[in-house]
Write an enzyme that holds these catalytic residues in place. Structure first.
Site, PDB file in Angstrom:
ATOM      1  N   CYS A   6       0.852  -1.207   0.000  1.00  0.00           N
ATOM      2  CA  CYS A   6       0.000   0.000   0.000  1.00  0.00           C
ATOM      3  C   CYS A   6       0.881   1.248   0.000  1.00  0.00           C
ATOM      4  O   CYS A   6       0.550   2.245  -0.647  1.00  0.00           O
ATOM      5  CB  CYS A   6      -0.947   0.004   1.193  1.00  0.00           C
ATOM      6  N   ASP A  29      10.069  -6.930  -8.778  1.00  0.00           N
ATOM      7  CA  ASP A  29      10.378  -7.521  -7.480  1.00  0.00           C
ATOM      8  C   ASP A  29      11.787  -7.092  -7.066  1.00  0.00           C
ATOM      9  O   ASP A  29      12.709  -7.068  -7.880  1.00  0.00           O
ATOM     10  CB  ASP A  29      10.289  -9.054  -7.559  1.00  0.00           C
ATOM     11  N   HIS A  96      -0.533  -8.491   1.037  1.00  0.00           N
ATOM     12  CA  HIS A  96      -1.339  -7.711   0.087  1.00  0.00           C
ATOM     13  C   HIS A  96      -1.306  -8.526  -1.204  1.00  0.00           C
ATOM     14  O   HIS A  96      -0.217  -8.730  -1.770  1.00  0.00           O
ATOM     15  CB  HIS A  96      -0.730  -6.309  -0.097  1.00  0.00           C
ATOM     16  N   HIS A  98      -0.871 -10.329  -4.441  1.00  0.00           N
ATOM     17  CA  HIS A  98      -0.026  -9.987  -5.597  1.00  0.00           C
ATOM     18  C   HIS A  98       0.252 -11.229  -6.416  1.00  0.00           C
ATOM     19  O   HIS A  98       0.423 -12.320  -5.874  1.00  0.00           O
ATOM     20  CB  HIS A  98       1.282  -9.327  -5.143  1.00  0.00           C
TER      21      HIS A  98
HETATM   22  P1  5GP Z   1       5.390 -13.265  -1.411  1.00  0.00           P
HETATM   23  O1  5GP Z   1       6.276 -14.349  -0.932  1.00  0.00           O
HETATM   24  O2  5GP Z   1       4.694 -12.513  -0.306  1.00  0.00           O
HETATM   25  O3  5GP Z   1       4.464 -13.740  -2.483  1.00  0.00           O
HETATM   26  O4  5GP Z   1       6.361 -12.287  -2.156  1.00  0.00           O
HETATM   27  C1  5GP Z   1       6.641 -10.988  -1.797  1.00  0.00           C
HETATM   28  C2  5GP Z   1       7.620 -10.499  -2.818  1.00  0.00           C
HETATM   29  O5  5GP Z   1       7.769  -9.118  -2.649  1.00  0.00           O
HETATM   30  C3  5GP Z   1       9.016 -11.120  -2.668  1.00  0.00           C
HETATM   31  O6  5GP Z   1       9.394 -11.748  -3.887  1.00  0.00           O
HETATM   32  C4  5GP Z   1       9.905  -9.939  -2.319  1.00  0.00           C
HETATM   33  O7  5GP Z   1      11.183 -10.001  -2.922  1.00  0.00           O
HETATM   34  C5  5GP Z   1       9.098  -8.762  -2.810  1.00  0.00           C
HETATM   35  N1  5GP Z   1       9.268  -7.559  -2.016  1.00  0.00           N
HETATM   36  C6  5GP Z   1       9.246  -7.472  -0.653  1.00  0.00           C
HETATM   37  N2  5GP Z   1       9.394  -6.204  -0.259  1.00  0.00           N
HETATM   38  C7  5GP Z   1       9.517  -5.464  -1.403  1.00  0.00           C
HETATM   39  C8  5GP Z   1       9.703  -4.079  -1.631  1.00  0.00           C
HETATM   40  O8  5GP Z   1       9.765  -3.262  -0.711  1.00  0.00           O
HETATM   41  N3  5GP Z   1       9.787  -3.684  -2.919  1.00  0.00           N
HETATM   42  C9  5GP Z   1       9.698  -4.570  -3.971  1.00  0.00           C
HETATM   43  N4  5GP Z   1       9.801  -4.068  -5.202  1.00  0.00           N
HETATM   44  N5  5GP Z   1       9.517  -5.885  -3.774  1.00  0.00           N
HETATM   45  C10 5GP Z   1       9.439  -6.328  -2.517  1.00  0.00           C
HETATM   46 ZN    ZN Z   2      -1.847  -3.240   1.207  1.00  0.00          ZN
END
Ligand code: 5GP
Ligand code: ZN
Length: 106
Positions: A6, A29, A96, A98
């Site tokens: 967010c 990412d 969130h 994604h």
């Molecule tokens: P999840 O495991 O929750 O599906 O993936 C979260 C993804 O968000 C991870 O691949 C991680 O590298 C990415 N991520 C986490 N924090 C940030 C951020 O602050 N900026 C960006 N661009 N990616 C993020």
């Molecule tokens: Zn959010």
């Protein structure tokens, strides 16, 4: 409520944004697992697939159509992966919703 995605949507935190409209945002990412690794998010805060409701039907349909469009724009539409992580056991770190779009392999 603190939600890093967010914060990115609200431009309170920087990200490498590749696409944005009124409903969705797409950014790179921060720890890419492949040459192309994008995150596609609805701007509305939904925690995970487990939190989807009937009212989100159109949003989720549009999210997949956006994935197709972005894959083509990024030149990876000859082969890519779309992944949702759901819950901690499913590897979800950010609460969130994604969609990971991963590709670009030679
Ligand atoms: P999840 O495991 O929750 O599906 O993936 C979260 C993804 O968000 C991870 O691949 C991680 O590298 C990415 N991520 C986490 N924090 C940030 C951020 O602050 N900026 C960006 N661009 N990616 C993020
Ligand atoms: Zn959010």
């Amino acid at each position: 409520m603190q939600c890093i995605f967010c914060n990115i949507i609200n431009k309170e935190q920087a990200a490498n944004i590749v696409y944005e409209n009124d409903k969705f945002i797409v950014f790179k990412d921060i720890k890419p697992l492949a040459p192309t690794h994008l995150l596609l998010l609805p701007k509305t805060h939904v925690v995970s697939v487990n939190h989807l409701e009937e009212k989100h039907k159109e949003l989720i349909g549009d999210l997949f159509l956006l994935a197709k469009k972005i894959a083509k724009e990024q030149g990876v539409d000859d082969g890519y992966k779309l992944t949702f992580h759901v819950g901690r056991k499913g590897g979800q770190i950010v609460d969130h919703l994604h969609l990971h779009l991963i590709g670009g392999w030679k």
